[in-house]
Design an enzyme around this catalytic site. Sequence first.
Site, PDB file in Angstrom:
ATOM      1  N   GLU A  28       0.857  -1.177   0.000  1.00 59.88           N
ATOM      2  CA  GLU A  28       0.000   0.000   0.000  1.00 59.88           C
ATOM      3  C   GLU A  28       0.898   1.234   0.000  1.00 59.88           C
ATOM      4  O   GLU A  28       1.630   1.453   0.955  1.00 59.88           O
ATOM      5  CB  GLU A  28      -0.883   0.033   1.244  1.00 59.88           C
ATOM      6  CG  GLU A  28      -1.942  -1.029   1.282  1.00 59.88           C
ATOM      7  CD  GLU A  28      -2.779  -0.961   2.568  1.00 59.88           C
ATOM      8  OE1 GLU A  28      -2.386  -0.272   3.536  1.00 59.88           O
ATOM      9  OE2 GLU A  28      -3.828  -1.618   2.587  1.00 59.88           O
ATOM     10  N   ASP A  47      -1.977  13.764  -8.729  1.00 64.76           N
ATOM     11  CA  ASP A  47      -0.701  13.054  -8.808  1.00 64.76           C
ATOM     12  C   ASP A  47       0.109  13.664  -9.936  1.00 64.76           C
ATOM     13  O   ASP A  47      -0.414  13.918 -11.016  1.00 64.76           O
ATOM     14  CB  ASP A  47      -0.901  11.563  -9.109  1.00 64.76           C
ATOM     15  CG  ASP A  47      -1.378  10.761  -7.910  1.00 64.76           C
ATOM     16  OD1 ASP A  47      -1.506  11.333  -6.811  1.00 64.76           O
ATOM     17  OD2 ASP A  47      -1.620   9.560  -8.079  1.00 64.76           O
ATOM     18  N   TYR A 131       4.529  12.051  -7.263  1.00 71.29           N
ATOM     19  CA  TYR A 131       4.176  12.678  -5.994  1.00 71.29           C
ATOM     20  C   TYR A 131       2.739  13.180  -6.016  1.00 71.29           C
ATOM     21  O   TYR A 131       2.243  13.658  -7.012  1.00 71.29           O
ATOM     22  CB  TYR A 131       5.151  13.793  -5.610  1.00 71.29           C
ATOM     23  CG  TYR A 131       5.298  14.924  -6.588  1.00 71.29           C
ATOM     24  CD1 TYR A 131       4.607  16.119  -6.404  1.00 71.29           C
ATOM     25  CD2 TYR A 131       6.150  14.820  -7.671  1.00 71.29           C
ATOM     26  CE1 TYR A 131       4.756  17.171  -7.284  1.00 71.29           C
ATOM     27  CE2 TYR A 131       6.313  15.874  -8.565  1.00 71.29           C
ATOM     28  CZ  TYR A 131       5.612  17.039  -8.363  1.00 71.29           C
ATOM     29  OH  TYR A 131       5.752  18.086  -9.238  1.00 71.29           O
ATOM     30  N   ASP A 169      15.263  27.307 -12.895  1.00 66.00           N
ATOM     31  CA  ASP A 169      15.806  27.080 -11.551  1.00 66.00           C
ATOM     32  C   ASP A 169      17.115  27.837 -11.321  1.00 66.00           C
ATOM     33  O   ASP A 169      17.459  28.157 -10.182  1.00 66.00           O
ATOM     34  CB  ASP A 169      16.014  25.592 -11.292  1.00 66.00           C
ATOM     35  CG  ASP A 169      14.702  24.859 -11.042  1.00 66.00           C
ATOM     36  OD1 ASP A 169      13.643  25.514 -10.961  1.00 66.00           O
ATOM     37  OD2 ASP A 169      14.734  23.617 -10.929  1.00 66.00           O
TER      38      ASP A 169
END
Length: 182
Positions: A28, A47, A131, A169
């Site tokens: 899980e 997600d 994520y 970035d």
Amino acid sequence: MTIEKTAIEDLVIIQPTVFEDSRGYFFEAYNQAKFLENGINYQFIQDNQSFSKRGVIRGLHLQINPFAQAKLVRVLEGEILDVAVDLRKDSPTYGQHVSVVLSAENKKQLMVPHGFAHGFSVLSETASVLYKVDQLYHKESERGIRYDDPTLAIDWRVSADEVVVSDKDLILPSFADIDWEF
């Protein structure tokens, strides 16, 4: 499933219980009831998945309030060094970071709560990262800190000649220059 505390309050590593047999394995990755039992109370609504090559550093990223995002990060393929920096000004660990190796092999996950900048470096030849987030992307709330900030002194475990960072970035401010808080 075990929840491992880190040196920074509210930032935890999640190790699923893996059931293996001749067919492979099962675990899980997320169980809302178990998360709630352990004080992890987020309603994930999206997600996100990325694929990157060795040496890529993504981050350090965040969204400010009221669109701050909590993230539950795991690796589907490969290995990364996942990093979270505490940006909660009232926290005794403000400006400190935790880094943890997440991989398809170890199946660990990092639960990054609101108030943290997040980033990762790819340690394997390639990596697929998944994520969950509890807020949608909100461009006007997007912020970040340079990955190579000397105050934070993060060891990304990637040699300087391997580092690949997006142009976006590279222009992020240093930790000393941030003008927002949680």
